[in-house]
Enzyme design. Structure first.
Site, PDB file in Angstrom:
ATOM      1  N   LYS A   1     -13.593 -27.986  81.868  1.00  0.00           N
ATOM      2  CA  LYS A   1     -12.750 -28.022  80.451  1.00  0.00           C
ATOM      3  C   LYS A   1     -13.555 -27.977  79.273  1.00  0.00           C
ATOM      4  CE  LYS A   1      -9.173 -30.042  82.375  1.00  0.00           C
ATOM      5  NZ  LYS A   1      -7.939 -29.378  82.630  1.00  0.00           N
TER       6      LYS A   1
ATOM      7  N   SER B   1      -3.265 -28.118  79.834  1.00  0.00           N
ATOM      8  CA  SER B   1      -4.646 -28.146  79.041  1.00  0.00           C
ATOM      9  C   SER B   1      -4.910 -27.233  77.914  1.00  0.00           C
ATOM     10  CB  SER B   1      -5.758 -28.240  79.882  1.00  0.00           C
ATOM     11  OG  SER B   1      -5.890 -29.276  81.090  1.00  0.00           O
TER      12      SER B   1
ATOM     13  N   ASP C   1      -8.422 -35.719  79.487  1.00  0.00           N
ATOM     14  CA  ASP C   1      -7.526 -34.712  79.972  1.00  0.00           C
ATOM     15  C   ASP C   1      -6.677 -35.683  81.058  1.00  0.00           C
ATOM     16  OD1 ASP C   1      -6.573 -32.338  81.058  1.00  0.00           O
ATOM     17  OD2 ASP C   1      -8.207 -31.667  79.882  1.00  0.00           O
TER      18      ASP C   1
ATOM     19  N   ARG D   1       6.488 -18.651  83.968  1.00  0.00           N
ATOM     20  CA  ARG D   1       6.014 -20.085  83.885  1.00  0.00           C
ATOM     21  C   ARG D   1       4.946 -19.983  85.132  1.00  0.00           C
ATOM     22  NH1 ARG D   1       9.359 -25.785  84.382  1.00  0.00           N
ATOM     23  NH2 ARG D   1       8.306 -26.649  86.090  1.00  0.00           N
TER      24      ARG D   1
ATOM     25  N   ARG E   1       4.713 -22.232  89.499  1.00  0.00           N
ATOM     26  CA  ARG E   1       4.980 -21.543  90.852  1.00  0.00           C
ATOM     27  C   ARG E   1       4.485 -20.121  91.216  1.00  0.00           C
ATOM     28  NH1 ARG E   1       8.358 -24.955  93.999  1.00  0.00           N
ATOM     29  NH2 ARG E   1       8.993 -26.655  92.787  1.00  0.00           N
TER      30      ARG E   1
ATOM     31  N   HIS F   1       0.942 -31.933  86.523  1.00  0.00           N
ATOM     32  CA  HIS F   1       0.815 -32.632  85.249  1.00  0.00           C
ATOM     33  C   HIS F   1       2.387 -33.490  84.998  1.00  0.00           C
ATOM     34  CE1 HIS F   1      -1.848 -29.194  83.459  1.00  0.00           C
ATOM     35  NE2 HIS F   1      -2.407 -30.332  84.347  1.00  0.00           N
TER      36      HIS F   1
ATOM     37  N   ASP G   1      -7.325 -35.696  84.941  1.00  0.00           N
ATOM     38  CA  ASP G   1      -6.627 -34.479  85.504  1.00  0.00           C
ATOM     39  C   ASP G   1      -7.173 -33.655  86.679  1.00  0.00           C
ATOM     40  OD1 ASP G   1      -4.577 -32.514  84.678  1.00  0.00           O
ATOM     41  OD2 ASP G   1      -6.049 -31.015  84.267  1.00  0.00           O
TER      42      ASP G   1
ATOM     43  N   ASP H   1      -4.276 -34.774  76.442  1.00  0.00           N
ATOM     44  CA  ASP H   1      -3.645 -33.232  76.075  1.00  0.00           C
ATOM     45  C   ASP H   1      -2.325 -33.329  77.045  1.00  0.00           C
ATOM     46  OD1 ASP H   1      -5.002 -33.474  78.662  1.00  0.00           O
ATOM     47  OD2 ASP H   1      -5.645 -31.130  78.518  1.00  0.00           O
ATOM     48  N   HIS H   2      -2.150 -33.992  78.038  1.00  0.00           N
ATOM     49  CA  HIS H   2      -0.911 -33.995  78.993  1.00  0.00           C
ATOM     50  C   HIS H   2      -1.208 -35.335  79.523  1.00  0.00           C
ATOM     51  CE1 HIS H   2      -3.004 -32.321  82.015  1.00  0.00           C
ATOM     52  NE2 HIS H   2      -3.556 -31.223  81.339  1.00  0.00           N
TER      53      HIS H   2
ATOM     54  N   HIS I   1      -5.150 -33.832  90.087  1.00  0.00           N
ATOM     55  CA  HIS I   1      -4.493 -32.868  90.726  1.00  0.00           C
ATOM     56  C   HIS I   1      -5.007 -32.657  92.384  1.00  0.00           C
ATOM     57  CE1 HIS I   1      -2.822 -30.270  87.694  1.00  0.00           C
ATOM     58  NE2 HIS I   1      -4.048 -30.244  87.066  1.00  0.00           N
TER      59      HIS I   1
ATOM     60  N   ASP J   1      17.717 -23.635  89.015  1.00  0.00           N
ATOM     61  CA  ASP J   1      17.818 -23.481  87.655  1.00  0.00           C
ATOM     62  C   ASP J   1      19.228 -22.928  87.175  1.00  0.00           C
ATOM     63  OD1 ASP J   1      15.189 -24.750  87.373  1.00  0.00           O
ATOM     64  OD2 ASP J   1      14.323 -22.770  87.574  1.00  0.00           O
TER      65      ASP J   1
END
Length: 558
Positions: free
Chosen positions: A361, A81, A28, A286, A289, A501, A430, A471-472, A434, A171
């Site tokens: 996980k 994830s 992860d 998303r 945030r 991530h 992961d 996974d990322h 973090h 954005d």
């Protein structure tokens, strides 16, 4: 799953044998990036992963784990994830994020769901508050979705609605907030003509109010709480249009950083604080945030700032923002409905399966892998083992986490020869990544590598096959970067730690004594992503994947 002519039976692979034990290892938060001091994977001592990359380069490659490859709307969307394991298990790319919301609004399904029915209970006596980014940028939210939700909620009994806007300018073009407020005000005035008491109640710029991420600065969330919930802000206006225009006149003012404001009536009283019995929806799709605001709205036990007054509300997110924390617990749009996952096919075709991780996980290697579905497909064919995660500490305190215990369970399952697939998630890169603690993340990567070795050694003993992937990204880049790609500095000249991530690709390595010598990666799938892994694994079990799966990454040459 039925339908005419449907069969769970998979065709045999023309060249690959059935019955091999396959270990499926997901690291992860383990992406691939250039070696440097902030790449904890390259800094760490990882002899096992290094040998996979350098020892057999034709059996090691990168796959995409972010953006459209995992069903997210844009290439600026980091993987996570949940969507990562969805793609790994499903073998197809499902709409996630904004696309899901579009589908739910277009079909009206959003209004039949548990989340909407939960907030609807407040419509009779309370106010519906919609909080989020006012923008058509499509990265965090979209104005058209907000307008559809306003219409839909009012048609379904919401009599009093307050919108708490966050201006964008990041954005979208700076200054576009004025036009967005005009569009929103136009729709709200139409609702008022139809007898709905609907108006904007508060606002502020996204980077200064509410939308902080990764627990960077709780003051940002507090400013939002004070304006939205308490109805208190340094600036008071009688209209949002006046507020945005006026606040933009200050020197250096821009949409991203507008100070918080509240809208007041002619007696100077805030028009839309949040009270007991109200409903609150954060409208961003998303997650990154919205997580902090969601914690403030949802958690009874909360110590990041003094909330002063904590109204008893019905709170829902547009989506669930964190699958690990199950936050928020209510949401308007459910994760995608994924059927015919690789795990279900393999069980139907006699592949006995063992899956294991620790608590943080465990759901990823079972629930998300199996298409957002709980439980076993066939309890006689499957065993899932959850090892309790450390609790009451942050993961950098014990960065080894339960990696070695997970690896030992996998080893025992492999050596028992009771299972043809042994699937694990090693969370260290992961969960420790973090925390932003670089030294601890280096330790985490080293231990994850040791865990991989335990599993590969067991595969060696049983003549099996291994697939090692991720996974990322996360641990491979621990610093925020400027436009040039150099580490970004804060006002004091210190580097800014990245706890999120990343957009990096992830490795996938295959091997083991059970792998036929002619197996190699195809050259014609250069943009392969996580969803291509399922067909690959099915091949290694001796089967062809269903025709609608993303193509396999491997071929067999004579």
């Amino acid at each position: 799953m039925g339908g005419t002519g449907f069969s769970w039976k998979l065709a045999d692979h023309s060249k690959l044998p059935k019955g091999k034990i396959v270990a499926m290892v997901v690291l992860d938060g383990w992406g691939e990036a250039h070696a440097n001091q902030y790449n904890c994977i390259s800094v760490a001592d990882t002899p096992t992963m290094d040998s996979l990359k350098n020892g057999a380069p034709e059996k090691w490659r990168l796959v995409r784990a972010h953006g459209k490859a995992v069903g997210l709307p844009t290439e600026d969307d980091m993987g996570n994830s949940e969507v990562g394991h969805n793609a790994l298990g499903a073998g197809r790319i499902y709409a996630q994020g904004a696309k899901l919301v579009d589908l739910a609004l277009a079909s009206g399904k959003i209004y039949d769901g548990e989340g909407f029915n939960y907030i609807k209970e407040s419509f009779e006596g309370g106010t519906l508050h919609l909080v989020g980014l006012l923008s058509d940028g499509g990265v965090h939210s979209r104005l058209d979705q907000l307008l559809l939700l306003l219409k839909g909620a009012s048609e379904r009994g919401a009599k009093r609605i307050r919108v708490h806007i966050l201006t964008d300018g990041r954005d979208v073009l700076d200054g576009s907030s004025v036009g967005f407020v005009e569009t929103l005000e136009n729709d709200l005035s139409k609702l008022r003509e139809n007898g709905v008491d609907a108006q904007i109640a508060s606002g502020g710029g996204r980077m200064y109010v509410t939308m902080d991420r990764y627990e960077n600065d709780w003051e940002v969330v507090k400013r939002g709480w004070d304006a939205q919930v308490l109805g208190e802000a340094p600036h008071k206006f009688e209209s949002a249009l006046e507020a945005v225009k006026k606040l933009r006149e200050a020197p250096q003012a821009n949409d991203q950083y507008l100070p918080p404001f509240v809208i007041v009536d002619d007696s100077g009283k805030a028009v839309g604080p949040i009270f007991d019995g109200d409903a609150v929806v954060t409208i961003n799709f998303r997650a990154d945030r919205m997580v902090m605001a969601a914690k403030a709205f949802e958690y009874e036990d909360f110590d990041k700032f003094d909330r002063v007054r904590v109204p008893k509300i019905r709170y829902a997110g547009m989506l669930q923002y964190d699958g690990e924390l199950k936050l928020p617990s209510r949401y308007l749009v459910s994760p995608p409905e994924i059927e015919r996952t690789s795990g279900e096919y393999l069980v139907h075709n006699g592949v006995r399966t063992f899956a294991c991780s620790e608590t943080v996980k465990f759901g990823h290697v079972t629930f998300f892998w199996n298409g957002n579905r709980s439980g076993y497909f066939n309890p006689e064919m499957e065993e899932y083992v959850e090892i309790p995660s450390d609790s009451g500490i942050t993961f950098n305190v014990k960065p080894k986490m339960k990696a070695l215990e997970i690896a030992e369970k996998a080893r025992d399952a492999i050596l028992s020869r009771k299972f043809e697939q042994v699937r694990v998630n090693l969370p260290n890169g992961d969960m420790v990544g973090h925390t932003g603690d670089i030294e601890a993340t280096v330790v985490a990567c080293k231990v994850a590598d040791e865990a991989v070795k335990i599993i590969l050694d067991a595969i060696e003993q049983v003549g099996g096959i291994y697939v090692v992937t991720a996974d990322h990204g996360n641990a491979e880049d621990m610093v925020k970067r400027n436009k040039k790609g150099d580490p970004a500095l804060d006002k004091s000249g210190n580097i800014q730690i990245l706890t999120s991530h990343t957009l990096e690709p992830v490795p996938i390595a295959i091997g083991g004594p059970g792998l036929l010598p002619g197996v190699r990666y195809r050259k014609d799938v250069p943009d392969g992503g996580l969803a291509n892994v399922a067909a690959t694994v099915m091949n290694l079990h001796g089967f062809e994947a269903p025709s609608d799966y993303e193509t396999t990454l491997i071929e067999v040459v004579d």
